[in-house]
Design an enzyme around this catalytic site. Structure first.
Site, PDB file in Angstrom:
ATOM      1  N   GLU A  99       0.810  -1.227   0.000  1.00 45.75           N
ATOM      2  CA  GLU A  99       0.000   0.000   0.000  1.00 45.75           C
ATOM      3  C   GLU A  99       0.840   1.274   0.000  1.00 45.75           C
ATOM      4  O   GLU A  99       1.771   1.423   0.784  1.00 45.75           O
ATOM      5  CB  GLU A  99      -0.931   0.025   1.221  1.00 45.75           C
ATOM      6  N   LYS A 103      -8.583  -1.024   0.950  1.00 47.02           N
ATOM      7  CA  LYS A 103      -9.616  -1.557   1.840  1.00 47.02           C
ATOM      8  C   LYS A 103     -10.378  -2.603   1.049  1.00 47.02           C
ATOM      9  O   LYS A 103     -10.979  -2.300   0.019  1.00 47.02           O
ATOM     10  CB  LYS A 103     -10.575  -0.445   2.317  1.00 47.02           C
TER      11      LYS A 103
END
Length: 428
Positions: free
Chosen positions: A232, A248
């Site tokens: 990420e 997410k």
């Protein structure tokens, strides 16, 4: 002044490993590897920064202001990290949970020696050094090395929060959501081992090979180590452009192609996973708007599905253009901690997860990255990572999942175990 020399590298993969082994002679090391993962906004395939000329180390008190002054005074390459607990500098919050690692809240250094690899071209930048030293180091890096490994003791990995306790705590968070206190919470738990003797290089290489993420990091500050296989990006600045790419939404990988594709497609349409992602994307839009030129915040990709070695992930991309009245550190301060690691709304949820979690997060769910001399930057999110205090012989990794109104607590627990698998496999 920095001396720059350019070299052609014939075997990129071998050279990266040679760089990493060579770097271990220095007290301060940051090695970043994109693992050739196809991605937009990538500046380099690999970076190595070693040997501090200057550095800054502090707790959370006035940390962002201290970092701003350090960045503005040096106007040079800076490498380091922001721990999650810098939230206490931004808001009236506290971090009172157990801390077995004892890393400083913030650490950055100005490296004497810097290696920037893009494709087959290597740029070497040294600070106040002569060409002979650069050439001598380059020859030493290319000297064949032999893999080494400390004969470690058997590591017993323990779980800070039991399954039963996790389900109780997750249920309390769901109650907060039903009461309207919060919309979503990223609830985390720690796995750890005491009296642990490990070879950080060996463990990083194994973790990186089985994960091959775009934002891998090996970090060393004397006896403190981070071995990160994070997929990420937190935040990147290119000129006026600011880019955030929150993750997410997670689903399992399978060896059988049809089953794997089914898992990927189910993630794409799962209403709970999409709700998770969209809530955080909206939070990121709001965060970026605080330093953006009016009308420049855009969601350039919503709920895209990306596949990594261990899991499929749902990723959105939000961009803005920086208003010139704000500094580069202002962008970090007004968006930190990243929404994907807190939940929404931020302040309320950070208070609630502090009550339910049993470990101080520290560098986990913080960010590692760098500033360039012209004020650009790139930072990852510290997840899928092993932290090690060599002096205390304490090793730790944490995982979490997003709790929403639609959460089934048993499934959230299973997601945590899925995310923990790579680190557990490497350590055992």
């Amino acid at each position: 002044m920095r001396t720059s020399i350019y070299k052609q590298i014939s075997n990129q993969k071998l050279f990266k490993k040679q760089l990493l082994f060579w770097s271990q002679q220095f007290r301060e090391v940051i090695f970043m590897d994109s693992n050739d993962y196809p991605q937009d906004y990538s500046s380099y395939d690999c970076i190595l920064a070693v040997d501090a000329f200057t550095s800054i180390k502090t707790d959370y008190h006035n940390a962002f202001e201290d970092l701003k002054q350090y960045q503005q005074i040096t106007k040079d390459w800076l490498f380091g990290y922001l721990s999650y607990d810098l939230k206490n500098d931004i808001e009236d919050l506290q971090s009172n949970n157990f801390d077995g690692l004892n890393f400083p809240d913030l650490f950055f250094f100005q490296p004497k020696k810097l290696f920037l690899l893009k494709g087959n071209e290597l740029e070497i930048q040294y600070l106040n050094m002569c060409d002979d030293e650069v050439e001598g180091d380059f020859e030493e890096i290319n000297t064949p090395y032999s893999d080494f490994s400390i004969q470690g003791l058997q590591i017993k990995i323990e779980q800070r929060i039991s399954r039963e306790s996790y389900l109780e705590k997750a249920a309390k968070i769901v109650e907060h959501i039903h009461q309207g206190d919060i919309y979503e919470a990223n609830f985390c738990m720690e796995f750890f081992a005491e009296n642990a003797i490990i070879d950080p290089i060996e463990k990083f290489i194994k973790l990186n090979e089985i994960s091959q993420p775009p934002f891998a990091v090996f970090f060393k500050n004397n006896k403190h180590f981070l071995l990160s296989a994070t997929p990420e990006r937190y935040l990147k600045k290119e000129g006026k452009l600011i880019i955030s790419q929150p993750i997410k939404g997670t689903s399992k990988r399978f060896s059988e192609p049809i089953e794997d594709e089914k898992s990927r497609m189910q993630l794409a349409i799962d209403p709970k996973e999409r709700a998770e992602n969209i809530m955080i994307t909206d939070l990121v839009r709001n965060d970026l708007s605080r330093t953006a030129q009016k009308g420049t915040v855009e969601v350039t990709e919503l709920c895209g599905i990306y596949s990594f070695m261990q899991v499929h992930q749902m990723i959105s991309t939000v961009t803005s253009k920086l208003d010139s009245k704000y500094s580069v550190v202002d962008v970090l301060k007004t968006t930190f901690p990243m929404g994907s690691m807190t939940g929404a709304p931020k302040i309320s949820v950070m208070k609630i997860i502090e009550e339910q979690e049993e470990t101080k997060r520290g560098l986990y769910s913080g960010a590692v990255g760098y500033f360039t001399p012209n004020g650009d930057f790139d930072f990852n999110v510290v997840i899928r990572s092993i932290l090690y205090n060599q002096e205390k012989q304490y090793v730790s990794f944490s995982v979490g999942s997003a709790i929403t109104a639609q959460s089934i607590t048993e499934k959230e627990y299973e997601e945590c175990l899925l995310k923990a698998k790579a680190m557990r496999d490497v350590l055992s």
